[in-house]
Design a protein around this motif. Structure first.
Motif, mmCIF file in Angstrom:
data_model
loop_
_atom_site.group_PDB
_atom_site.id
_atom_site.type_symbol
_atom_site.label_atom_id
_atom_site.label_comp_id
_atom_site.label_asym_id
_atom_site.label_seq_id
_atom_site.Cartn_x
_atom_site.Cartn_y
_atom_site.Cartn_z
ATOM 1 N N ILE A 370 0.723 -1.189 -0.084
ATOM 2 C CA ILE A 370 0.242 0.086 -0.110
ATOM 3 C C ILE A 370 1.050 1.224 0.042
ATOM 4 O O ILE A 370 0.766 2.316 -0.775
ATOM 5 C CB ILE A 370 -0.976 0.027 1.206
ATOM 6 N N PHE A 371 1.993 1.129 0.797
ATOM 7 C CA PHE A 371 2.888 2.268 0.971
ATOM 8 C C PHE A 371 3.505 2.698 -0.539
ATOM 9 O O PHE A 371 3.705 3.889 -0.831
ATOM 10 C CB PHE A 371 3.940 2.423 1.972
ATOM 11 N N ARG A 372 3.726 1.598 -1.320
ATOM 12 C CA ARG A 372 4.260 1.932 -2.672
ATOM 13 C C ARG A 372 3.456 2.666 -3.475
ATOM 14 O O ARG A 372 3.851 3.735 -4.242
ATOM 15 C CB ARG A 372 4.631 0.647 -3.290
ATOM 16 N N CYS A 373 2.079 2.478 -3.415
ATOM 17 C CA CYS A 373 0.970 3.188 -4.120
ATOM 18 C C CYS A 373 1.068 4.841 -3.435
ATOM 19 O O CYS A 373 0.959 5.821 -4.212
ATOM 20 C CB CYS A 373 -0.280 2.479 -3.911
ATOM 21 N N ASP A 401 -6.086 7.468 -12.523
ATOM 22 C CA ASP A 401 -6.897 6.197 -12.819
ATOM 23 C C ASP A 401 -6.152 4.751 -12.642
ATOM 24 O O ASP A 401 -6.669 3.723 -12.084
ATOM 25 C CB ASP A 401 -7.482 5.989 -14.412
ATOM 26 N N ALA A 402 -4.914 4.770 -13.005
ATOM 27 C CA ALA A 402 -3.895 3.625 -12.736
ATOM 28 C C ALA A 402 -3.797 3.328 -11.409
ATOM 29 O O ALA A 402 -3.833 2.235 -10.990
ATOM 30 C CB ALA A 402 -2.521 3.940 -13.319
ATOM 31 N N LEU A 403 -3.594 4.398 -10.434
ATOM 32 C CA LEU A 403 -3.373 4.244 -8.980
ATOM 33 C C LEU A 403 -4.898 3.752 -8.300
ATOM 34 O O LEU A 403 -4.654 2.789 -7.739
ATOM 35 C CB LEU A 403 -3.091 5.618 -8.270
ATOM 36 N N ASP A 404 -5.837 4.218 -8.942
ATOM 37 C CA ASP A 404 -7.013 3.563 -8.444
ATOM 38 C C ASP A 404 -7.133 2.080 -8.766
ATOM 39 O O ASP A 404 -7.854 1.366 -7.838
ATOM 40 C CB ASP A 404 -8.278 4.644 -9.090
ATOM 41 N N ASP A 405 -6.966 1.828 -9.993
ATOM 42 C CA ASP A 405 -7.065 0.387 -10.671
ATOM 43 C C ASP A 405 -6.279 -0.496 -9.444
ATOM 44 O O ASP A 405 -6.756 -1.791 -9.117
ATOM 45 C CB ASP A 405 -6.832 0.306 -11.772
ATOM 46 N N GLU A 406 -4.796 0.021 -9.537
ATOM 47 C CA GLU A 406 -3.989 -0.883 -8.581
ATOM 48 C C GLU A 406 -4.576 -1.138 -7.186
ATOM 49 O O GLU A 406 -4.227 -2.020 -6.814
ATOM 50 C CB GLU A 406 -2.608 -0.214 -8.739
ATOM 51 N N ALA A 407 -4.867 0.225 -6.910
ATOM 52 C CA ALA A 407 -5.677 -0.071 -5.237
ATOM 53 C C ALA A 407 -6.492 -0.817 -5.047
ATOM 54 O O ALA A 407 -6.746 -2.022 -4.010
ATOM 55 C CB ALA A 407 -5.781 1.204 -4.387
ATOM 56 N N SER A 408 -7.597 -0.899 -6.070
ATOM 57 C CA SER A 408 -8.840 -1.734 -6.023
ATOM 58 C C SER A 408 -8.365 -3.251 -6.198
ATOM 59 O O SER A 408 -9.144 -4.210 -5.826
ATOM 60 C CB SER A 408 -9.583 -1.481 -6.883
ATOM 61 N N GLN A 409 -7.347 -3.572 -7.045
ATOM 62 C CA GLN A 409 -6.780 -4.725 -7.175
ATOM 63 C C GLN A 409 -5.615 -5.312 -6.251
ATOM 64 O O GLN A 409 -5.052 -6.736 -6.257
ATOM 65 C CB GLN A 409 -5.965 -4.862 -8.704
ATOM 66 N N LEU A 410 -5.463 -4.417 -5.255
ATOM 67 C CA LEU A 410 -4.499 -5.093 -4.337
ATOM 68 C C LEU A 410 -5.142 -6.238 -3.271
ATOM 69 O O LEU A 410 -6.095 -6.048 -3.143
ATOM 70 C CB LEU A 410 -4.117 -3.892 -3.300
ATOM 71 N N HIS A 411 -4.258 -7.440 -3.275
ATOM 72 C CA HIS A 411 -4.621 -8.582 -2.562
ATOM 73 C C HIS A 411 -4.200 -8.341 -1.061
ATOM 74 O O HIS A 411 -2.621 -8.806 -0.999
ATOM 75 C CB HIS A 411 -4.321 -9.842 -3.408
ATOM 76 N N VAL A 412 -4.611 -8.111 -0.143
ATOM 77 C CA VAL A 412 -4.253 -8.033 1.233
ATOM 78 C C VAL A 412 -5.155 -8.852 2.234
ATOM 79 O O VAL A 412 -6.334 -8.944 1.950
ATOM 80 C CB VAL A 412 -4.009 -6.361 1.710
ATOM 81 N N PRO A 413 -4.840 -9.362 3.295
ATOM 82 C CA PRO A 413 -5.604 -9.908 4.318
ATOM 83 C C PRO A 413 -6.490 -9.184 4.624
ATOM 84 O O PRO A 413 -6.708 -8.087 4.866
ATOM 85 C CB PRO A 413 -4.592 -10.263 5.437
#
Length: 441
Positions: A370-373, A401-413
């Motif tokens: 998350i911190f990378r984003c 938009d790319a950051l929003d897509d990346e955040a929505s696709q992050l797989h975290v517990p």
């Protein structure tokens, strides 16, 4: 349901990706610790004794019954005596055996390393030297036997070796008058008058001793020079058979009898499993720990004859008794727990500090995604505030938009999903900032 399973698998994947090095270190620790774990004790061992009519054999049978209660089979093998027992032990034909004191000469230097491969579990009982003889004349010195026909035991027996030592010290040479007979056969020859005296080394309860003590016309020698023998032969102990102790009704013996005695020692191979050594000592205490004609209760087993080094297990047993676990648990369970302790203690010692830092590393690994984003979002926000260019408006929107897509696709517990939603809110916050800059341009 599938979402929950997927989230759980995801958490496990992150956990393993974070803690793989912990598993590696623990695995290496397990392998190293296993090198120090004693193998499980064997279920069967062999003891070499003496003749089937002798005390060694009878005591070994009692040991076998006691060990059987703990699932250990003790095979009892008869032999000619102590010398043959030593040979069997050295050749690994037996794992333990009885050896009479004095058969092995102790080393001049007690600290010198022993290379025989044998250890002592201690002395089990006194073995008085009985010299039975016929005749009216009272005999109290071995020199009185000069010229007589003597039964001194079979070849390879401890009684023969000791009898020869004592006779030699009294300048009685070897010859045909020294007959290789022992036990009940020698007693019969003495009763029939075909020999004049018999050397017997056995406990007072041995059948041959009981027979000769009660045989009419047979006397037992009381050693007048017992103190001298004790000084010259360090493995001998002076004993007194009290007046009347054998038979109060017949008042036998009619006077105190002074005897000499080596000890019977339980000798083991140095590779015998430590747990079995302790189990044997427990059996020995049960069999030999009571009082008798010549011993106090609890006097045996004990390390009295230093012919061989004492086993470390025996030294510990004489000092502290049975190991803690064997006092309260069945033998097999105590051995299992003892082995597990050796294996698990170093592993637990490794795990404690590793597990303390593992949660922090795990949290850092998940947050780092998350911190990378956030880092990219911060650079974009700085560009908008300090270097806004209307010509790059499309690029700004694409990056958001790319950051929003990346955040929505992050797989975290699941425990960290709040960070993802917070990140997306902050992306929208920067998007609103861009909209304001576009409107004011």
């Amino acid at each position: 349901m599938m979402a929950k399973i997927k989230a759980g698998l995801l958490s496990l994947r992150d956990l393993f990706a974070t803690a793989w090095w912990i598993f590696l270190i623990v695995g290496i620790g397990f392998v190293v610790a296993y090198q120090f774990v004693e193998p499980a004790p064997p279920k069967k061992i062999v003891i070499t004794t003496g003749s089937e009519s002798g005390a060694y054999y009878q005591f070994a049978q009692r040991y076998a019954a006691i060990l059987a209660r703990d699932g250990v089979t003790l095979e009892v093998r008869a032999s000619a005596g102590s010398l043959e027992n030593l040979e069997r032990l050295k050749k690994d034909e037996a794992q333990l055996g009885f050896v009479q004191g004095g058969v092995v000469e102790p080393k001049d230097d007690p600290d010198a390393e022993d290379d025989s491969g044998l250890l002592s579990l201690g002395s089990m009982f006194y073995e008085p030297v009985w010299v039975f003889y016929r005749g009216e004349k009272h005999l109290d010195r071995l020199t009185d036997l000069r010229g007589k026909r003597l039964a001194i035991g079979q070849e390879g027996s401890g009684v023969r070796q000791l009898a020869q030592q004592l006779l030699k010290a009294n300048e009685i040479p070897a010859g045909d008058h020294l007959v290789p007979l022992s036990g009940l056969k020698a007693a019969e020859e003495l009763q029939q008058g075909r020999v004049d005296a018999v050397f017997v080394i056995a406990s007072e309860k041995a059948p041959v001793v009981q027979l000769l003590l009660r045989s009419p016309g047979i006397k037992v020698m009381s050693f007048a020079q017992a103190d001298a023998y004790q000084r010259r032969f360090g493995f001998l102990t002076k004993l007194t058979m009290p007046h009347g102790v054998a038979d109060l009704v017949r008042d036998f013996p009619p006077a105190d009898v002074t005897l000499l005695a080596p000890t019977a020692n339980l000798i083991v191979r140095d590779d015998l499993h430590p747990a079995l050594q302790t189990l044997l000592l427990q059996a020995a205490s049960e069999v030999h720990g009571k009082s008798g004609f010549f011993q106090r209760a609890g006097e045996f087993p004990a390390y009295k004859d230093h012919m061989l080094p004492a086993s470390s297990e025996a030294t510990r047993y004489f000092k502290s008794g049975s190991p803690f676990l064997q006092r309260y648990l069945p033998f097999w369970l105590a051995v299992l727990i003892d082995r597990l302790i050796v294996l698990l203690v170093p592993i637990v010692a490794l795990l404690i500090p590793l597990l303390k830092i593992a949660p922090a590393i795990y949290t850092w690994r998940v947050r780092s995604k998350i911190f990378r984003c956030y880092g990219e979002l911060k650079f974009l926000e700085d560009d908008l505030k300090n270097h806004f260019d209307m010509a790059l408006l499309g690029e700004y929107r694409s990056r958001l938009d790319a950051l929003d897509d990346e955040a929505s696709q992050l797989h975290v517990p699941l425990g960290f999903t709040d960070l993802v939603y917070t990140l997306r809110e902050h992306v929208n916050l920067v998007r609103r900032t861009l909209s304001k800059l576009e409107q004011s341009a």
